[in-house]
Design a protein around this motif. Sequence first.
Motif, short mmCIF file in Angstrom:
data_model
loop_
_atom_site.label_atom_id
_atom_site.label_comp_id
_atom_site.label_asym_id
_atom_site.label_seq_id
_atom_site.Cartn_x
_atom_site.Cartn_y
_atom_site.Cartn_z
N PRO A 323 1.14 -0.94 0.24
CA PRO A 323 -0.30 -0.08 0.39
C PRO A 323 0.81 1.51 -0.04
CG PRO A 323 -0.90 -1.65 1.58
CD PRO A 323 0.56 -2.36 1.53
N GLU A 324 2.20 1.08 0.64
CA GLU A 324 2.96 2.59 1.05
C GLU A 324 3.44 2.94 -0.36
OE1 GLU A 324 6.09 4.39 3.50
OE2 GLU A 324 5.77 2.57 4.28
N LEU A 325 3.93 1.74 -0.82
CA LEU A 325 4.45 2.16 -2.61
C LEU A 325 3.30 1.74 -3.49
CD1 LEU A 325 6.26 -1.46 -2.80
CD2 LEU A 325 7.85 0.82 -3.14
N VAL A 326 2.35 1.70 -3.73
CA VAL A 326 1.54 2.35 -4.74
C VAL A 326 1.40 3.55 -4.32
CG1 VAL A 326 -0.76 2.32 -4.89
CG2 VAL A 326 0.43 -0.46 -4.73
N ASP A 327 0.84 4.12 -3.16
CA ASP A 327 0.94 5.17 -2.65
C ASP A 327 2.47 6.32 -3.31
OD1 ASP A 327 -1.02 7.50 -1.22
OD2 ASP A 327 0.75 8.03 -0.57
N HIS A 328 3.27 5.62 -3.11
CA HIS A 328 4.00 6.36 -3.58
C HIS A 328 4.08 6.45 -4.77
CE1 HIS A 328 8.90 7.75 -3.81
NE2 HIS A 328 8.71 6.81 -4.65
N PHE A 329 4.08 5.14 -5.95
CA PHE A 329 3.89 5.33 -7.18
C PHE A 329 2.60 6.59 -7.78
CE2 PHE A 329 6.17 1.56 -6.98
CZ PHE A 329 7.70 2.25 -7.10
N LYS A 331 1.15 9.25 -6.90
CA LYS A 331 1.76 10.17 -6.24
C LYS A 331 3.46 10.59 -7.86
CE LYS A 331 1.53 10.45 -1.11
NZ LYS A 331 1.79 11.16 0.04
N LYS A 332 4.07 9.59 -7.76
CA LYS A 332 5.27 10.69 -8.58
C LYS A 332 4.36 10.50 -10.01
CE LYS A 332 9.10 7.50 -10.93
NZ LYS A 332 9.93 6.51 -11.36
N TYR A 333 3.71 9.02 -10.42
CA TYR A 333 3.18 9.68 -11.79
C TYR A 333 1.58 10.71 -11.51
CZ TYR A 333 6.00 5.67 -13.19
OH TYR A 333 7.46 5.24 -13.23
N SER A 334 1.11 10.95 -10.72
CA SER A 334 -0.05 11.82 -10.90
C SER A 334 0.54 13.20 -11.26
CB SER A 334 -0.66 11.85 -9.49
OG SER A 334 -1.71 11.33 -9.75
N ALA A 335 1.79 13.63 -10.57
CA ALA A 335 3.12 14.84 -10.62
C ALA A 335 3.18 14.89 -11.69
CB ALA A 335 4.13 15.09 -9.62
N LYS A 341 -4.23 12.43 -7.90
CA LYS A 341 -4.28 11.20 -7.50
C LYS A 341 -5.38 11.19 -6.80
CE LYS A 341 -1.66 9.56 -3.30
NZ LYS A 341 -2.98 8.68 -2.79
N PRO A 342 -5.32 9.29 -7.06
CA PRO A 342 -7.08 9.39 -7.19
C PRO A 342 -7.41 8.06 -5.95
CG PRO A 342 -5.40 7.72 -8.87
CD PRO A 342 -4.37 8.93 -8.50
N ARG A 343 -7.70 8.28 -5.30
CA ARG A 343 -8.11 7.24 -4.05
C ARG A 343 -8.26 5.42 -4.99
NH1 ARG A 343 -11.14 5.08 -1.17
NH2 ARG A 343 -10.50 4.50 1.58
N LEU A 344 -8.00 4.44 -4.46
CA LEU A 344 -7.84 3.97 -5.10
C LEU A 344 -8.54 2.76 -4.30
CD1 LEU A 344 -4.45 2.07 -6.16
CD2 LEU A 344 -6.54 3.10 -6.95
N ALA A 345 -9.81 2.23 -4.65
CA ALA A 345 -10.98 0.75 -3.86
C ALA A 345 -10.03 0.26 -3.44
CB ALA A 345 -12.16 0.82 -5.12
N ASP A 346 -11.00 -0.31 -2.08
CA ASP A 346 -9.92 -0.91 -1.20
C ASP A 346 -10.01 -2.75 -1.84
OD1 ASP A 346 -10.26 0.83 0.68
OD2 ASP A 346 -12.00 0.01 1.51
#
Length: 456
Positions: A323-329, A331-335, A341-346
């Motif tokens: 989850p932390e890696l997904v959030d990091h990537f 952020k990176k590609y959204s920028a 930056k989207p919020r992914l479904a559970d």
Amino acid sequence: MKPRIFVVDDEKNMREILQDLLTGQGYEVRLFAEGESLLAGLSDSSPPQLVILDLKLPGKDGLTVLREARALHPELPVLLISAYATVERAVEAVKLGALDFLVKPFDNDRLFQAVGKALEAWEVVRQAGMSKPRLAATGKELDIIGGSEGIRSVLEIIHRVAETPATVLISGESGTGKELVARAIHYLSPCRDFPLIAVNCAALPENLLESELFGFERGAFTGAYSKKAGKLELANHGTLFLDEVADLSLSAQAKLLRALEEKEFYPLGSGKKVKIDLRLIAATNQHLTDRIQRGLFREDLFYRLNVIPIDLPPLRERKEDIPELVDHFLKKYSALYHYQKPRLADCTMQRLCDYSWPGNIRELEKEVEKLLILGEESWARLEKPQPFAVASSAGNSGRDFSLQAAVARAERETILAALQRSAGNKSEAARLLGVSYKTLFNKIHEHRISFKTAIE
């Protein structure tokens, strides 16, 4: 060690004039035609001692590039040059951190004076930085994401070994982040202000590898039209990172071992020794002990490299970090793509956590990039990511059933399977197939294999 200067100017003539003037003064010069390439160069290598930056550039202007360059390296000395100078722009440049502002055309003496003062300022900052105790950097500051036990253990070793000159051997599957660890060690080390020179041993043909490592004199072999410094010499006082070290030929292994032991070597075709003082970090995705038993790797070199071993866990063994890696990537590609930056479904996050990720973090990063661009439905339609697709002909009505065609189809399927297994790392796929990198590259083109994701 020659001071390194990056020159950025959109005019080719000006770049070449500056290169001639500065190399004539004994500086090492790297040229850039626009700001984006400079920023990329600052991101993927250790910073130079000085940047000479034109104010008027295509794309991002000089002041924007100055601001972003200083954000990457706050203590980086920058000289601005321009034929369109105004007092207002000069004042703004100084406020952003430029050391000087030269108006074209300028005297050579004026240039040399400004460069000399800038390098003196850099040396003062460097010495001040070396005199201060280095604060422990967090994993995120080092781009090593995650809080699992395995990653905490790796970060602890990084911090303990960084301040020493000890040789490090990083082991781990393809895509686990071996180069990130090498860069983190260099960043935290006393030689951080000198170059980190990375060499992919698998990407260079055997007949070029030794000349790349050790350099050569003019006339050393056919095509050696001028002298060239090798990677060992370029890494002097800094760090040499040998990625995929298992692919070194036995001949190159012997010469490397001798150079490391004696701290000197002869470039090809030269009778004059080059002395070196550097930090060596090696990485491999293979079991070197197995290669030693098969006679493919020198045991003495293994012991020379394996002073401080660091074993990187595969992503499947640290799923709590996903989850932390997904959030990091995200952020990176959204920028990068200027997306929100989207919020992914559970359920999507759960699917990402459940997958085994044979390509590790590299595979996860590319899937997150695809997910951001195409939306969560691109993942929901697939049982698992499919990084490779083959350009196939329509239908089987005209299928060739000859033995030659059958062999070609089997070969293509085997290559695809190896590429799937290695998550697109062609060097790793070549190793799995037991062929050279060049052979695999040719076969990929022969079988019309594309690297587009298969989306139904």
